[in-house]
Design a protein around this motif. Sequence first.
Motif, PDB file in Angstrom:
ATOM      1  N   ILE A 247       0.984  -1.320   0.144  1.00  0.00           N
ATOM      2  CA  ILE A 247       0.120  -0.016   0.031  1.00  0.00           C
ATOM      3  C   ILE A 247       0.856   1.276  -0.082  1.00  0.00           C
ATOM      4  CG2 ILE A 247      -1.772   1.417   1.206  1.00  0.00           C
ATOM      5  CD1 ILE A 247      -2.740  -0.941  -0.094  1.00  0.00           C
ATOM      6  N   THR A 248       2.141   1.220   0.827  1.00  0.00           N
ATOM      7  CA  THR A 248       2.899   2.428   0.748  1.00  0.00           C
ATOM      8  C   THR A 248       3.500   2.537  -0.773  1.00  0.00           C
ATOM      9  OG1 THR A 248       3.513   1.765   2.934  1.00  0.00           O
ATOM     10  CG2 THR A 248       4.801   3.217   1.622  1.00  0.00           C
ATOM     11  N   PHE A 249       3.561   1.413  -1.486  1.00  0.00           N
ATOM     12  CA  PHE A 249       3.968   1.546  -2.995  1.00  0.00           C
ATOM     13  C   PHE A 249       2.995   2.147  -3.730  1.00  0.00           C
ATOM     14  CE2 PHE A 249       4.395  -0.764  -7.222  1.00  0.00           C
ATOM     15  CZ  PHE A 249       5.523  -0.131  -7.653  1.00  0.00           C
ATOM     16  N   THR A 250       1.583   1.591  -3.390  1.00  0.00           N
ATOM     17  CA  THR A 250       0.560   2.186  -4.373  1.00  0.00           C
ATOM     18  C   THR A 250       0.296   3.505  -4.265  1.00  0.00           C
ATOM     19  OG1 THR A 250      -0.627  -0.188  -3.954  1.00  0.00           O
ATOM     20  CG2 THR A 250      -1.998   1.559  -4.728  1.00  0.00           C
ATOM     21  N   ILE A 251       0.363   3.828  -2.855  1.00  0.00           N
ATOM     22  CA  ILE A 251       0.202   5.337  -2.592  1.00  0.00           C
ATOM     23  C   ILE A 251       1.216   6.262  -3.372  1.00  0.00           C
ATOM     24  CG2 ILE A 251      -0.234   7.132  -0.984  1.00  0.00           C
ATOM     25  CD1 ILE A 251      -2.529   5.315  -1.217  1.00  0.00           C
ATOM     26  N   GLY A 252       2.357   5.680  -3.028  1.00  0.00           N
ATOM     27  CA  GLY A 252       3.583   6.640  -3.829  1.00  0.00           C
ATOM     28  C   GLY A 252       3.376   6.544  -5.338  1.00  0.00           C
ATOM     29  N   ILE A 253       3.001   5.437  -5.991  1.00  0.00           N
ATOM     30  CA  ILE A 253       2.863   5.600  -7.519  1.00  0.00           C
ATOM     31  C   ILE A 253       1.622   6.692  -7.955  1.00  0.00           C
ATOM     32  CG2 ILE A 253       4.251   3.471  -7.971  1.00  0.00           C
ATOM     33  CD1 ILE A 253       1.490   2.081  -8.432  1.00  0.00           C
ATOM     34  N   ARG A 254       0.860   6.443  -6.920  1.00  0.00           N
ATOM     35  CA  ARG A 254      -0.430   7.390  -6.931  1.00  0.00           C
ATOM     36  C   ARG A 254       0.213   9.047  -7.090  1.00  0.00           C
ATOM     37  NH1 ARG A 254      -5.418   6.470  -3.356  1.00  0.00           N
ATOM     38  NH2 ARG A 254      -6.144   8.229  -4.651  1.00  0.00           N
ATOM     39  N   PHE A 255       1.015   9.186  -5.968  1.00  0.00           N
ATOM     40  CA  PHE A 255       1.500  10.727  -5.909  1.00  0.00           C
ATOM     41  C   PHE A 255       2.444  10.766  -7.088  1.00  0.00           C
ATOM     42  CE2 PHE A 255       1.419  10.209  -0.980  1.00  0.00           C
ATOM     43  CZ  PHE A 255       0.073  11.258  -1.168  1.00  0.00           C
ATOM     44  N   LEU A 256       3.286  10.068  -7.451  1.00  0.00           N
ATOM     45  CA  LEU A 256       4.110  10.238  -8.885  1.00  0.00           C
ATOM     46  C   LEU A 256       3.314  10.502 -10.114  1.00  0.00           C
ATOM     47  CD1 LEU A 256       7.010  10.273  -9.471  1.00  0.00           C
ATOM     48  CD2 LEU A 256       6.840   8.122  -9.749  1.00  0.00           C
ATOM     49  N   ALA A 257       2.257   9.613 -10.105  1.00  0.00           N
ATOM     50  CA  ALA A 257       1.479   9.624 -11.369  1.00  0.00           C
ATOM     51  C   ALA A 257       0.740  11.102 -11.348  1.00  0.00           C
ATOM     52  CB  ALA A 257       0.490   8.604 -11.479  1.00  0.00           C
ATOM     53  N   ASP A 258       0.294  11.565 -10.295  1.00  0.00           N
ATOM     54  CA  ASP A 258      -0.427  12.818  -9.943  1.00  0.00           C
ATOM     55  C   ASP A 258       0.624  14.026 -10.482  1.00  0.00           C
ATOM     56  OD1 ASP A 258      -2.852  14.268  -9.953  1.00  0.00           O
ATOM     57  OD2 ASP A 258      -2.398  14.651  -7.895  1.00  0.00           O
ATOM     58  N   TYR A 259       1.542  13.791  -9.913  1.00  0.00           N
ATOM     59  CA  TYR A 259       2.911  14.798 -10.111  1.00  0.00           C
ATOM     60  C   TYR A 259       3.099  15.099 -11.619  1.00  0.00           C
ATOM     61  CZ  TYR A 259       7.476  17.012 -10.664  1.00  0.00           C
ATOM     62  OH  TYR A 259       8.622  17.508 -11.107  1.00  0.00           O
ATOM     63  N   LEU A 260       3.312  13.746 -12.470  1.00  0.00           N
ATOM     64  CA  LEU A 260       3.392  13.655 -13.794  1.00  0.00           C
ATOM     65  C   LEU A 260       2.006  14.306 -14.466  1.00  0.00           C
ATOM     66  CD1 LEU A 260       5.385  10.477 -14.234  1.00  0.00           C
ATOM     67  CD2 LEU A 260       6.291  12.725 -14.448  1.00  0.00           C
ATOM     68  N   ALA A 261       0.999  14.124 -14.159  1.00  0.00           N
ATOM     69  CA  ALA A 261      -0.291  14.427 -14.786  1.00  0.00           C
ATOM     70  C   ALA A 261      -0.449  15.907 -14.604  1.00  0.00           C
ATOM     71  CB  ALA A 261      -1.368  13.400 -14.351  1.00  0.00           C
ATOM     72  N   GLY A 262       0.007  16.527 -13.757  1.00  0.00           N
ATOM     73  CA  GLY A 262      -0.316  17.895 -13.340  1.00  0.00           C
ATOM     74  C   GLY A 262      -1.061  18.414 -12.104  1.00  0.00           C
ATOM     75  N   ASP A 263      -0.888  17.327 -11.214  1.00  0.00           N
ATOM     76  CA  ASP A 263      -1.467  17.722  -9.926  1.00  0.00           C
ATOM     77  C   ASP A 263      -2.946  17.833 -10.009  1.00  0.00           C
ATOM     78  OD1 ASP A 263       1.235  17.911  -8.769  1.00  0.00           O
ATOM     79  OD2 ASP A 263       1.444  19.870  -9.608  1.00  0.00           O
ATOM     80  N   VAL A 264      -3.656  16.909 -10.593  1.00  0.00           N
ATOM     81  CA  VAL A 264      -5.037  17.035 -10.633  1.00  0.00           C
ATOM     82  C   VAL A 264      -5.733  16.331 -10.003  1.00  0.00           C
ATOM     83  CG1 VAL A 264      -4.660  17.293 -13.360  1.00  0.00           C
ATOM     84  CG2 VAL A 264      -5.107  14.894 -12.249  1.00  0.00           C
TER      85      VAL A 264
END
Length: 389
Positions: free
Chosen positions: A333-350
Amino acid sequence: MTWSNATKYLLAKIARTAHITREDAGCQELFKTTHPGVYIFNFSNLCYNLGMENAIEIAKHLGFDATSAKPFGSGHINDTFKVVTSSGPVILQKINTDIFKDADGMMDNIKKVSDYLSSIGKTTYKVLAYEKPWRVLSFIDGAHSVDVIEDPAQAFTAGAAFGAFQNDLANFKASDLIETIPKFHNTLWRLEELDTAAKADKLDRLKNVEAEMSFVDKYRSQAGKVLKLMDEGEIPVRITHNDTKINNVMLDDETGDAIAVVDLDTVMPGCALYDFGDMVRTATASAAEDEKDLSKVYSKIEYFEALVKGYLSQAKFLNEAEVENLVFSGILITFTIGIRFLADYLAGDVYFKTDYDDHNLVRARTQFKMIESIEDQRSEFERIVQESV
Protein backbone atom coordinates in the motif's frame (compact mmCIF):
# COMPACT_ATOMS: atom_id res chain seq x y z
CA MET A 1 -23.79 20.28 -15.99
CA THR A 2 -26.64 19.50 -13.55
CA TRP A 3 -27.02 21.80 -10.57
CA SER A 4 -28.77 20.78 -7.34
CA ASN A 5 -31.43 23.08 -5.95
CA ALA A 6 -29.14 23.85 -3.00
CA THR A 7 -26.34 24.90 -5.31
CA LYS A 8 -28.65 27.00 -7.50
CA TYR A 9 -30.03 28.68 -4.39
CA LEU A 10 -26.60 29.71 -3.19
CA LEU A 11 -25.31 30.70 -6.62
CA ALA A 12 -28.31 32.93 -7.21
CA LYS A 13 -27.79 34.58 -3.84
CA ILE A 14 -24.11 35.16 -4.60
CA ALA A 15 -24.91 36.52 -8.03
CA ARG A 16 -27.08 39.21 -6.49
CA THR A 17 -24.22 40.46 -4.34
CA ALA A 18 -20.96 39.77 -6.22
CA HIS A 19 -19.53 39.85 -9.71
CA ILE A 20 -17.31 36.84 -10.41
CA THR A 21 -15.71 37.14 -13.84
CA ARG A 22 -13.70 33.91 -14.26
CA GLU A 23 -15.62 31.85 -16.76
CA ASP A 24 -16.63 28.23 -16.70
CA ALA A 25 -18.80 26.88 -19.51
CA GLY A 26 -20.67 24.60 -17.14
CA CYS A 27 -21.90 27.61 -15.15
CA GLN A 28 -22.72 30.00 -17.96
CA GLU A 29 -26.09 28.52 -18.91
CA LEU A 30 -27.51 29.06 -15.44
CA PHE A 31 -26.41 32.69 -15.25
CA LYS A 32 -27.06 33.78 -18.81
CA THR A 33 -30.76 33.38 -18.19
CA THR A 34 -30.92 35.22 -14.87
CA HIS A 35 -27.78 37.29 -14.44
CA PRO A 36 -26.17 38.10 -17.84
CA GLY A 37 -22.42 38.53 -17.72
CA VAL A 38 -22.00 37.03 -14.25
CA TYR A 39 -20.09 33.76 -14.20
CA ILE A 40 -18.80 31.53 -11.45
CA PHE A 41 -15.60 29.53 -11.78
CA ASN A 42 -15.31 27.15 -8.83
CA PHE A 43 -18.13 26.75 -6.37
CA SER A 44 -16.15 25.23 -3.52
CA ASN A 45 -13.62 28.07 -3.72
CA LEU A 46 -16.45 30.58 -3.36
CA CYS A 47 -17.27 29.29 0.09
CA TYR A 48 -13.73 30.25 1.11
CA ASN A 49 -13.30 33.39 -1.00
CA LEU A 50 -16.64 35.01 -0.24
CA GLY A 51 -16.77 33.96 3.40
CA MET A 52 -18.38 31.39 5.61
CA GLU A 53 -21.79 33.01 5.16
CA ASN A 54 -22.17 30.96 1.99
CA ALA A 55 -21.73 27.69 3.87
CA ILE A 56 -24.28 29.02 6.33
CA GLU A 57 -26.74 29.67 3.51
CA ILE A 58 -26.35 26.11 2.24
CA ALA A 59 -26.94 24.72 5.73
CA LYS A 60 -30.06 26.85 6.07
CA HIS A 61 -31.34 25.66 2.71
CA LEU A 62 -30.89 22.08 3.91
CA GLY A 63 -33.06 22.79 6.96
CA PHE A 64 -30.61 23.87 9.67
CA ASP A 65 -30.77 27.20 11.51
CA ALA A 66 -27.05 27.82 11.08
CA THR A 67 -25.48 30.80 12.86
CA SER A 68 -21.77 30.33 12.06
CA ALA A 69 -19.43 28.11 10.07
CA LYS A 70 -15.72 27.48 9.73
CA PRO A 71 -13.50 25.09 7.75
CA PHE A 72 -13.03 21.81 9.59
CA GLY A 73 -10.56 18.94 9.41
CA SER A 74 -7.59 18.26 7.18
CA GLY A 75 -8.98 16.11 4.38
CA HIS A 76 -7.54 16.27 0.87
CA ILE A 77 -10.75 15.63 -1.09
CA ASN A 78 -14.01 17.15 0.18
CA ASP A 79 -14.69 20.68 1.44
CA THR A 80 -15.76 20.42 5.07
CA PHE A 81 -17.28 22.93 7.50
CA LYS A 82 -18.30 22.79 11.14
CA VAL A 83 -21.63 24.60 11.34
CA VAL A 84 -23.12 25.84 14.60
CA THR A 85 -26.90 25.57 14.99
CA SER A 86 -29.26 26.19 17.90
CA SER A 87 -29.37 22.45 18.61
CA GLY A 88 -25.62 21.97 18.42
CA PRO A 89 -22.87 21.65 15.80
CA VAL A 90 -23.16 19.64 12.60
CA ILE A 91 -20.75 18.85 9.79
CA LEU A 92 -21.48 20.31 6.35
CA GLN A 93 -19.56 18.83 3.42
CA LYS A 94 -19.40 19.42 -0.29
CA ILE A 95 -18.68 16.05 -1.87
CA ASN A 96 -16.00 16.16 -4.52
CA THR A 97 -17.97 14.64 -7.40
CA ASP A 98 -14.90 14.67 -9.62
CA ILE A 99 -13.57 11.94 -7.32
CA PHE A 100 -16.83 10.37 -6.15
CA LYS A 101 -18.59 10.17 -9.49
CA ASP A 102 -21.46 8.09 -8.08
CA ALA A 103 -22.18 10.25 -5.05
CA ASP A 104 -25.65 8.74 -4.63
CA GLY A 105 -24.17 5.24 -4.54
CA MET A 106 -21.55 6.37 -2.04
CA MET A 107 -24.21 7.87 0.20
CA ASP A 108 -26.21 4.64 -0.03
CA ASN A 109 -23.12 2.72 1.13
CA ILE A 110 -22.67 5.10 4.06
CA LYS A 111 -26.30 4.79 5.12
CA LYS A 112 -26.25 0.98 4.99
CA VAL A 113 -23.02 0.72 6.97
CA SER A 114 -23.85 3.40 9.55
CA ASP A 115 -27.35 1.94 10.06
CA TYR A 116 -25.86 -1.53 10.55
CA LEU A 117 -23.22 -0.29 13.00
CA SER A 118 -25.87 1.60 14.96
CA SER A 119 -28.03 -1.54 15.07
CA ILE A 120 -25.25 -3.45 16.86
CA GLY A 121 -24.62 -0.64 19.31
CA LYS A 122 -21.60 1.01 17.73
CA THR A 123 -21.06 4.77 17.69
CA THR A 124 -21.01 6.29 14.22
CA TYR A 125 -22.11 9.49 12.57
CA LYS A 126 -25.52 9.81 10.92
CA VAL A 127 -26.48 11.42 7.63
CA LEU A 128 -28.89 14.21 8.56
CA ALA A 129 -29.44 15.70 5.10
CA TYR A 130 -28.24 15.13 1.58
CA GLU A 131 -28.73 17.08 -1.62
CA LYS A 132 -26.00 16.37 -4.09
CA PRO A 133 -23.26 17.53 -3.79
CA TRP A 134 -23.96 18.74 -0.24
CA ARG A 135 -24.59 16.71 2.90
CA VAL A 136 -24.97 17.32 6.61
CA LEU A 137 -23.57 14.79 9.08
CA SER A 138 -24.05 14.52 12.82
CA PHE A 139 -21.22 15.87 14.98
CA ILE A 140 -19.70 13.47 17.53
CA ASP A 141 -19.48 15.41 20.79
CA GLY A 142 -16.83 14.86 23.43
CA ALA A 143 -14.31 13.61 20.92
CA HIS A 144 -11.49 14.83 18.74
CA SER A 145 -9.12 13.53 16.10
CA VAL A 146 -5.38 13.95 15.63
CA ASP A 147 -3.43 14.11 12.39
CA VAL A 148 -0.27 12.42 13.69
CA ILE A 149 0.05 9.45 16.04
CA GLU A 150 1.84 10.75 19.10
CA ASP A 151 3.05 7.55 20.82
CA PRO A 152 2.86 3.74 20.60
CA ALA A 153 -0.22 3.67 22.82
CA GLN A 154 -2.07 5.75 20.25
CA ALA A 155 -0.84 3.40 17.50
CA PHE A 156 -2.36 0.52 19.47
CA THR A 157 -5.62 2.48 19.75
CA ALA A 158 -5.72 3.14 16.01
CA GLY A 159 -5.00 -0.48 15.15
CA ALA A 160 -7.66 -1.71 17.55
CA ALA A 161 -10.22 0.80 16.23
CA PHE A 162 -9.86 -0.25 12.61
CA GLY A 163 -9.56 -3.92 13.56
CA ALA A 164 -12.84 -3.63 15.46
CA PHE A 165 -14.43 -1.76 12.54
CA GLN A 166 -13.55 -4.59 10.16
CA ASN A 167 -14.57 -7.20 12.70
CA ASP A 168 -17.96 -5.54 13.23
CA LEU A 169 -18.58 -5.72 9.48
CA ALA A 170 -17.20 -9.23 8.99
CA ASN A 171 -20.72 -10.65 8.55
CA PHE A 172 -21.99 -7.76 6.43
CA LYS A 173 -22.53 -8.86 2.82
CA ALA A 174 -19.90 -7.19 0.65
CA SER A 175 -22.21 -7.55 -2.37
CA ASP A 176 -24.64 -5.09 -0.73
CA LEU A 177 -22.19 -2.24 -1.32
CA ILE A 178 -20.92 -0.68 -4.52
CA GLU A 179 -17.29 0.09 -5.30
CA THR A 180 -17.23 3.77 -4.43
CA ILE A 181 -14.05 4.30 -6.43
CA PRO A 182 -13.45 1.34 -8.74
CA LYS A 183 -9.92 -0.16 -8.59
CA PHE A 184 -9.04 2.14 -5.70
CA HIS A 185 -6.23 -0.05 -4.31
CA ASN A 186 -5.60 -2.04 -7.48
CA THR A 187 -1.84 -1.62 -7.71
CA LEU A 188 -1.61 -3.01 -11.23
CA TRP A 189 -4.11 -0.45 -12.44
CA ARG A 190 -2.31 2.32 -10.59
CA LEU A 191 0.85 1.30 -12.43
CA GLU A 192 -1.01 1.65 -15.72
CA GLU A 193 -2.05 5.16 -14.67
CA LEU A 194 1.56 6.00 -13.86
CA ASP A 195 2.79 4.66 -17.19
CA THR A 196 0.12 6.65 -19.03
CA ALA A 197 1.09 9.84 -17.21
CA ALA A 198 4.77 9.20 -17.90
CA LYS A 199 4.15 8.62 -21.58
CA ALA A 200 2.10 11.81 -21.90
CA ASP A 201 4.54 13.85 -19.77
CA LYS A 202 2.25 16.83 -20.25
CA LEU A 203 4.32 19.22 -18.09
CA ASP A 204 7.76 17.94 -19.10
CA ARG A 205 8.35 16.58 -15.59
CA LEU A 206 9.49 13.05 -16.46
CA LYS A 207 13.12 14.16 -16.57
CA ASN A 208 12.85 15.00 -12.87
CA VAL A 209 11.84 11.50 -11.76
CA GLU A 210 14.32 9.05 -13.26
CA ALA A 211 15.30 7.68 -9.84
CA GLU A 212 11.67 7.31 -8.77
CA MET A 213 10.69 5.50 -11.97
CA SER A 214 13.63 3.11 -11.50
CA PHE A 215 12.43 2.43 -7.94
CA VAL A 216 8.96 1.63 -9.27
CA ASP A 217 10.40 -0.82 -11.77
CA LYS A 218 12.04 -2.81 -8.95
CA TYR A 219 8.62 -3.51 -7.39
CA ARG A 220 6.50 -4.11 -10.49
CA SER A 221 6.74 -7.90 -10.15
CA GLN A 222 5.20 -7.78 -6.65
CA ALA A 223 2.35 -5.41 -7.51
CA GLY A 224 -0.19 -8.13 -8.33
CA LYS A 225 0.53 -10.53 -5.44
CA VAL A 226 -2.54 -9.79 -3.30
CA LEU A 227 -4.83 -9.52 -6.32
CA LYS A 228 -3.68 -12.99 -7.41
CA LEU A 229 -4.38 -14.43 -3.95
CA MET A 230 -7.87 -12.90 -4.05
CA ASP A 231 -8.53 -14.28 -7.53
CA GLU A 232 -7.48 -17.72 -6.31
CA GLY A 233 -9.77 -17.48 -3.29
CA GLU A 234 -6.95 -17.56 -0.75
CA ILE A 235 -7.88 -14.08 0.49
CA PRO A 236 -11.60 -13.21 0.65
CA VAL A 237 -13.38 -10.00 -0.28
CA ARG A 238 -14.28 -8.08 2.87
CA ILE A 239 -15.82 -4.73 3.79
CA THR A 240 -12.95 -2.29 4.18
CA HIS A 241 -12.56 1.35 5.13
CA ASN A 242 -9.79 2.23 2.64
CA ASP A 243 -8.58 5.38 4.42
CA THR A 244 -7.22 4.13 7.74
CA LYS A 245 -5.40 7.21 8.97
CA ILE A 246 -5.51 8.17 12.63
CA ASN A 247 -7.50 11.31 11.82
CA ASN A 248 -10.41 9.05 10.88
CA VAL A 249 -10.61 7.74 14.43
CA MET A 250 -12.54 9.86 16.92
CA LEU A 251 -10.85 9.82 20.31
CA ASP A 252 -12.57 10.46 23.64
CA ASP A 253 -11.60 13.90 24.94
CA GLU A 254 -11.02 12.58 28.46
CA THR A 255 -9.67 9.05 28.08
CA GLY A 256 -8.14 9.10 24.59
CA ASP A 257 -9.96 5.86 23.78
CA ALA A 258 -11.40 5.30 20.31
CA ILE A 259 -15.09 6.21 20.10
CA ALA A 260 -15.79 5.79 16.41
CA VAL A 261 -14.29 5.32 12.99
CA VAL A 262 -15.45 8.08 10.65
CA ASP A 263 -15.15 9.17 7.01
CA LEU A 264 -17.01 6.28 5.43
CA ASP A 265 -16.80 7.65 1.88
CA THR A 266 -14.58 4.82 0.69
CA VAL A 267 -16.17 1.98 2.66
CA MET A 268 -16.68 -0.72 0.05
CA PRO A 269 -15.80 -4.30 -0.87
CA GLY A 270 -12.05 -4.81 -0.76
CA CYS A 271 -9.21 -6.55 1.03
CA ALA A 272 -8.52 -6.34 4.77
CA LEU A 273 -4.82 -6.12 3.98
CA TYR A 274 -5.34 -2.80 2.22
CA ASP A 275 -6.61 -1.26 5.45
CA PHE A 276 -3.82 -2.68 7.56
CA GLY A 277 -1.19 -1.74 4.98
CA ASP A 278 -2.32 1.85 4.98
CA MET A 279 -2.10 1.89 8.78
CA VAL A 280 1.51 0.71 8.55
CA ARG A 281 2.18 3.47 6.04
CA THR A 282 0.71 6.23 8.18
CA ALA A 283 0.87 5.07 11.80
CA THR A 284 4.52 4.01 11.83
CA ALA A 285 5.91 6.92 9.82
CA SER A 286 8.52 8.98 11.62
CA ALA A 287 7.76 12.12 9.62
CA ALA A 288 4.99 13.87 7.74
CA GLU A 289 3.82 12.54 4.39
CA ASP A 290 5.45 15.52 2.69
CA GLU A 291 8.73 15.69 4.62
CA LYS A 292 11.46 16.94 2.28
CA ASP A 293 14.38 15.74 4.40
CA LEU A 294 14.37 11.99 3.70
CA SER A 295 16.86 11.33 6.48
CA LYS A 296 13.94 11.94 8.84
CA VAL A 297 11.70 9.36 7.14
CA TYR A 298 11.54 5.78 8.41
CA SER A 299 9.12 3.22 9.84
CA LYS A 300 9.21 3.11 13.65
CA ILE A 301 9.35 -0.47 14.86
CA GLU A 302 7.88 0.27 18.29
CA TYR A 303 4.87 1.87 16.63
CA PHE A 304 4.56 -1.10 14.27
CA GLU A 305 4.53 -3.50 17.22
CA ALA A 306 1.83 -1.51 19.00
CA LEU A 307 -0.21 -1.23 15.80
CA VAL A 308 -0.07 -4.98 15.14
CA LYS A 309 -1.03 -5.86 18.70
CA GLY A 310 -3.93 -3.43 18.66
CA TYR A 311 -5.18 -4.61 15.30
CA LEU A 312 -4.92 -8.33 16.04
CA SER A 313 -6.62 -7.86 19.40
CA GLN A 314 -9.81 -7.06 17.48
CA ALA A 315 -9.48 -8.51 13.97
CA LYS A 316 -10.52 -12.06 14.84
CA PHE A 317 -11.73 -12.87 11.32
CA LEU A 318 -8.37 -12.99 9.53
CA ASN A 319 -7.36 -16.20 7.79
CA GLU A 320 -3.85 -17.63 7.50
CA ALA A 321 -3.06 -16.01 4.15
CA GLU A 322 -4.08 -12.60 5.44
CA VAL A 323 -1.90 -12.90 8.54
CA GLU A 324 1.05 -14.09 6.45
CA ASN A 325 0.83 -10.97 4.28
CA LEU A 326 0.35 -8.30 6.95
CA VAL A 327 3.92 -7.02 6.69
CA PHE A 328 3.88 -7.20 2.89
CA SER A 329 0.65 -5.19 2.88
CA GLY A 330 2.54 -2.27 4.42
CA ILE A 331 5.00 -2.38 1.53
CA LEU A 332 2.27 -2.85 -1.09
CA ILE A 333 0.00 0.00 0.00
CA THR A 334 2.91 2.37 0.60
CA PHE A 335 4.06 1.53 -2.93
CA THR A 336 0.54 2.04 -4.30
CA ILE A 337 0.17 5.45 -2.67
CA GLY A 338 3.66 6.41 -3.78
CA ILE A 339 2.93 5.67 -7.43
CA ARG A 340 -0.36 7.56 -7.13
CA PHE A 341 1.52 10.64 -5.92
CA LEU A 342 4.08 10.18 -8.67
CA ALA A 343 1.43 9.74 -11.37
CA ASP A 344 -0.41 12.83 -10.16
CA TYR A 345 2.82 14.82 -10.26
CA LEU A 346 3.43 13.78 -13.86
CA ALA A 347 -0.21 14.43 -14.81
CA GLY A 348 -0.12 17.99 -13.47
CA ASP A 349 -1.42 17.62 -9.89
CA VAL A 350 -5.03 16.96 -10.83
CA TYR A 351 -6.11 14.74 -7.91
CA PHE A 352 -4.36 15.58 -4.67
CA LYS A 353 -4.39 19.12 -3.31
CA THR A 354 -0.91 20.66 -3.46
CA ASP A 355 0.75 23.69 -1.90
CA TYR A 356 3.71 23.98 -4.29
CA ASP A 357 4.90 22.62 -7.66
CA ASP A 358 6.79 19.56 -6.43
CA HIS A 359 4.46 18.69 -3.56
CA ASN A 360 3.30 15.38 -5.03
CA LEU A 361 6.87 14.43 -5.94
CA VAL A 362 7.98 15.06 -2.37
CA ARG A 363 5.11 12.87 -1.17
CA ALA A 364 6.12 10.08 -3.56
CA ARG A 365 9.71 10.19 -2.33
CA THR A 366 8.66 9.84 1.31
CA GLN A 367 6.59 6.76 0.42
CA PHE A 368 9.49 5.11 -1.35
CA LYS A 369 11.80 5.89 1.57
CA MET A 370 9.24 4.27 3.89
CA ILE A 371 9.32 1.13 1.77
CA GLU A 372 13.11 0.95 2.07
CA SER A 373 12.82 1.29 5.84
CA ILE A 374 10.19 -1.47 6.11
CA GLU A 375 12.33 -3.74 3.95
CA ASP A 376 15.35 -3.10 6.20
CA GLN A 377 13.31 -4.21 9.24
CA ARG A 378 11.19 -6.85 7.55
CA SER A 379 12.44 -9.87 9.50
CA GLU A 380 11.76 -8.10 12.79
CA PHE A 381 8.33 -6.99 11.60
CA GLU A 382 7.49 -10.58 10.63
CA ARG A 383 8.62 -11.80 14.06
CA ILE A 384 6.35 -9.27 15.76
CA VAL A 385 3.34 -10.43 13.75
CA GLN A 386 3.93 -14.10 14.55
CA GLU A 387 4.35 -13.35 18.26
CA SER A 388 1.16 -11.27 18.28
CA VAL A 389 -1.20 -13.74 16.62
